[in-house]
Structure formats: structure tokens, C-alpha cells
Design an enzyme around this catalytic site. Structure first.
Site, PDB file in Angstrom:
ATOM      1  N   ASN A  23      12.486  73.103   2.785  1.00 23.33           N
ATOM      2  CA  ASN A  23      11.017  73.152   2.680  1.00 23.33           C
ATOM      3  C   ASN A  23      10.427  74.527   2.980  1.00 23.33           C
ATOM      4  OD1 ASN A  23       9.703  70.374   2.024  1.00 23.33           O
ATOM      5  ND2 ASN A  23      11.507  69.951   3.275  1.00 23.33           N
ATOM      6  N   THR A 101      15.765  68.648   7.006  1.00 22.58           N
ATOM      7  CA  THR A 101      15.541  67.594   7.988  1.00 22.58           C
ATOM      8  C   THR A 101      15.098  66.344   7.234  1.00 22.58           C
ATOM      9  OG1 THR A 101      14.458  69.419   9.177  1.00 22.58           O
ATOM     10  CG2 THR A 101      14.446  67.260  10.252  1.00 22.58           C
ATOM     11  N   PRO A 102      15.891  65.270   7.243  1.00 21.71           N
ATOM     12  CA  PRO A 102      15.465  64.053   6.527  1.00 21.71           C
ATOM     13  C   PRO A 102      14.105  63.587   7.047  1.00 21.71           C
ATOM     14  CG  PRO A 102      17.736  63.853   7.293  1.00 21.71           C
ATOM     15  CD  PRO A 102      17.176  65.088   7.914  1.00 21.71           C
ATOM     16  N   ASP A 139      15.879  68.015  14.236  1.00 25.28           N
ATOM     17  CA  ASP A 139      14.738  68.813  14.707  1.00 25.28           C
ATOM     18  C   ASP A 139      14.667  68.732  16.236  1.00 25.28           C
ATOM     19  OD1 ASP A 139      11.841  69.366  15.422  1.00 25.28           O
ATOM     20  OD2 ASP A 139      11.751  69.667  13.252  1.00 25.28           O
ATOM     21  N   GLY A 169      14.003  73.708  14.278  1.00 26.82           N
ATOM     22  CA  GLY A 169      12.675  73.268  14.695  1.00 26.82           C
ATOM     23  C   GLY A 169      12.008  74.214  15.669  1.00 26.82           C
ATOM     24  N   GLU A 199      16.299  82.252  19.519  1.00 26.14           N
ATOM     25  CA  GLU A 199      15.395  82.918  18.570  1.00 26.14           C
ATOM     26  C   GLU A 199      14.279  83.621  19.349  1.00 26.14           C
ATOM     27  OE1 GLU A 199      14.502  80.010  15.555  1.00 26.14           O
ATOM     28  OE2 GLU A 199      13.384  81.439  14.349  1.00 26.14           O
ATOM     29  N   ASP A 275      16.538  82.313   5.371  1.00 29.08           N
ATOM     30  CA  ASP A 275      15.819  81.406   6.269  1.00 29.08           C
ATOM     31  C   ASP A 275      14.807  80.557   5.498  1.00 29.08           C
ATOM     32  OD1 ASP A 275      15.390  80.219   8.685  1.00 29.08           O
ATOM     33  OD2 ASP A 275      14.314  81.883   9.615  1.00 29.08           O
ATOM     34  N   ASP A 276      13.710  81.183   5.080  1.00 27.54           N
ATOM     35  CA  ASP A 276      12.621  80.457   4.399  1.00 27.54           C
ATOM     36  C   ASP A 276      12.054  81.389   3.329  1.00 27.54           C
ATOM     37  OD1 ASP A 276      12.173  78.005   6.322  1.00 27.54           O
ATOM     38  OD2 ASP A 276      12.358  79.743   7.629  1.00 27.54           O
TER      39      ASP A 276
END
Ligand code: 6MZ
Length: 335
Positions: A23, A101-102, A139, A169, A199, A275-276
Site C-alpha cells: 500500500n 498487512t492483511p 503490524d 507499522g 528506525e 520501502d514505499d
């Protein structure tokens, strides 16, 4: 033959992507496509834009309140997954471990099971230019029952391409220790583990707890005290490095100060990851270019980084050997 520019070389280079959140990887075009599907019911979605910069890492996690509205049904998940795979393939990523993450949504009837059915149905669509596997994420917000449910799902979808389990998360929420039994169980079932690790500086108090489970890879590992460095180097745990993400989330001040420089100096294994890519507007090839520009790496050194990344993948030895052969063949052709 004309010599490609660094940017062109980084696109042509065959790559491995091991830290990409589904996502967080929606490109602007995919977001637009998903907004178009949803805007009749939720016109306010059309107004949202991913910001160019974030003030703090907290601002990052709140973006998902918007993104999750775009991917709240199975068809949207299929569209998102397919587009993400196509985009990585176009950037010459040859092996991708996507993670997610489901999630369920009562309004649309999506369950965690149907969510994963949607993702895995797309990753299994045969294509010959990219291998795609899935890591399921627990998460930090989850309670133990929810975390165990993720492990149940990992087991249920193992034959559909699930190869590992992740801890991800909001870095300021929850405690790994509360979720440990779920990770222990995943490990007992033979799933390799990757954990988001230190992080932010405040996470360092959890280090010994996370490292004691003997993870197979670590994400970020931005803050390492002597104990962490000794343990990680001693166990040769590869680190998933996400330079753009860290600098945009302001957990690292500048690219020049990025902790990858210590790993380079100490010859410790790492993988360059996005990452994203949707939130940080940076593709895999851009992460290679950035590392090369910041640390003056040669094209041969970039090739060594991509080749070495194959050792860290969660797929079996046959996949590793075949990828290595393909990458070495590519180098022969591009020397
Ligand atoms: C920790 C991160 C993250 O799982 O819904 N996520 N977790 N640190 C990061 N660094 C910036 N980037 C993304 O993808 C989105 C989820 O991935 C995690 C967050 O939990 C986010 O909600 P999925 O596909």
C-alpha cells in the site's frame, strides 16, 4: 556502443527488491485509477494528494488513512498489485518480495482471507520477466491474537507464494515482546523473519528482544549501538536499506550521513530497497543511482550490490542460482 548514463545504467541493471510495502507502493497513476473507481461514492478522495515532503515520521503513518480507502475491496487490491508488479518489472526488478498487512473492511465485505486471495492471485499470474513472492506483515498495533491470525494466513497461503513474515507499522506503537509468540510460531513453521529494526532512536531499547529471535533480515537498522552492530555483524544479518524513505521521514538527516556508509565501510551485506515507492516517489533504479552518487560507487560496485542481494532472498536455492546466472549473464553482455 554508447555508454549509458548512470540513470540509464541503474534502470538497465537487473535488480532485487526485498522491502516494498504494497500500500505504500501505489504510483500516482494507480492512485488516480483507484480514485476514479471510488470518487462517485467518496468525492473527497479526489482532493487528496501525497505531500512532497513530510515533517516527521508520524506524518507518514497517517497517510495510510487515505490510501486504505482506495484499497478497501478485492478488485482495487488486484489492480494495485498488478500495477506495482508491472512498474517494478519495467524498472528491471527481476525478483520482488512484496509485503503487505492483511486487512478487512466490513463495508465492502473484504476479509483478511479475501484480501490475501486477491494479492496472491495476481502475484501468481505467470510472467517471464519478474519473479514475485509475498511477505505477510504483522503490524506493531496488532494484539497477539491478530498477530497469530497473520501467521495462520501465512500458512494457509504458503503454496500461493508467501515466503516470510515481517514486523512493521508505526514505530512509536506497541511492543515486539507482546507479539513474540506469533513470530516464534512462524519460525517454527520454517518462515524466515524480517523485522523493522531501530528506525528511530527510541526503538533501541527493544533491540535485544528483536535480535534474540534471530531474524533473517532487518529493515532500516538506522540506529545501531555497539551491541547491535556486534550481533548483526556476528550473525551476518542482511539489512534492507531505504535511503529516500529515511531521509524523507527525517530519521536520517542527509543522504551523505546515511548509515549505509558504515555498512559499505565494513563490507556488511545490505539490499537497496524502495520501502514505499508511491509515497516517496522513488523507484528501485533511483535508489541505486542515489547510492552511487552519494558514495561515489562505480557501476561494477553497483553490480556487486545487486548480485549480493540475491543471497538475502527468502526463496529457495534453485531460484537464487538461476537469478545469479541471469545477472552474471547480463554483466557479460553489458561489459
Ligand atoms: C514501518 C512501514 C513503513 O502493509 O498495508 N510501513 N512500517 N516503517 C516504515 N517506514 C517508513 N512503511 C510502510 O503497507 C502499508 C503499511 O506498511 C507499513 C505501515 O504499517 C503501513 O500501514 P501494507 O500493504
Amino acid at each position: 556502443m554508447t555508454v549509458p548514463s548512470l540513470a540509464q545504467f541503474c534502470v538497465q541493471l537487473p535488480k532485487v527488491e526485498l522491502h516494498a510495502h504494497l500500500n505504500g507502493s501505489l504510483s500516482p497513476a494507480t492512485m488516480h485509477e483507484l480514485v476514479e473507481r471510488k470518487k462517485a461514492d467518496k468525492p473527497e478522495l479526489a482532493k487528496f494528494q501525497i505531500p512532497d515532503s513530510l515533517d516527521r515520521i508520524d506524518d507518514f503513518f497517517s497517510l495510510f488513512k487515505f490510501i486504505y480507502q482506495l484499497t478497501d475491496d478485492e478488485e482495487s487490491i488486484r489492480i494495485a498489485t498488478r500495477n506495482i508488479i508491472n512498474e517494478f518489472a519495467k524498472d528491471n526488478v527481476k525478483y520482488l518480495e512484496l509485503r503487505t498487512t492483511p486487512r478487512k473492511n466490513e463495508e465492502t465485505g473484504m476479509t483478511k482471507m479475501s484480501y490475501l486471495t486477491a494479492v496472491t492471485s495476481v502475484i501468481q499470474e505467470a510472467r517471464d520477466d519478474i519473479i514475485v513472492k509475498l511477505i505477510v506483515s504483522i503490524d506493531r498495533r496488532n494484539n497477539l491474537d491478530e498477530a497469530q491470525e497473520v501467521v495462520d494466513l501465512a500458512l494457509a497461503f504458503r503454496s500461493q507464494g508467501v515466503v516470510g513474515v515481517d514486523l512493521c507499522g508505526d514505530v512509536k506503537v506497541g511492543l515486539f515482546e507482546n507479539l513474540r509468540p506469533a513470530f516464534e510460531r512462524a519460525k517454527q513453521h520454517g518462515f524466515p523473519l524480517t523485522l523493522h529494526f531501530n528506525e528511530i532512536l527510541e526503538n533501541v531499547v527493544e533491540s535485544s528482544s528483536l535480535l534474540s529471535i534471530q531474524p533473517n533480515r532487518l529493515g532500516h537498522a538506522t540506529f545501531l549501538d555497539d551491541y547491535c552492530r556486534k550481533t548483526i555483524y556476528g550473525q551476518n544479518i542482511p539489512i534492507e536499506i531505504c535511503m529516500t524513505s529515511n531521509v524523507l521521514c527525517k530519521t536520517v538527516k542527509t543522504f551523505e550521513e546515511h548509515h549505509i556508509k558504515e555498512l559499505l565501510a565494513d563490507n556488511h551485506p545490505f539490499i537497496l530497497c524502495t520501502d514505499d515507492k508511491g509515497v516517496f516517489f522513488s523507484e528501485s533504479s533511483n535508489e541505486y543511482k542515489l547510492a552511487a552518487e552519494t558514495f561515489n560507487l562505480s557501476k561494477e560496485e553497483l553490480f556487486t550490490i545487486t548480485l549480493r542481494s540475491i543471497d538475502a532472498i527468502f526463496a529457495d536455492d534453485t531460484v537464487k542460482q538461476s537469478l545469479k546466472q541471469d545477472f552474471l549473464h547480463w554483466r557479460e553482455e553489458h561489459q
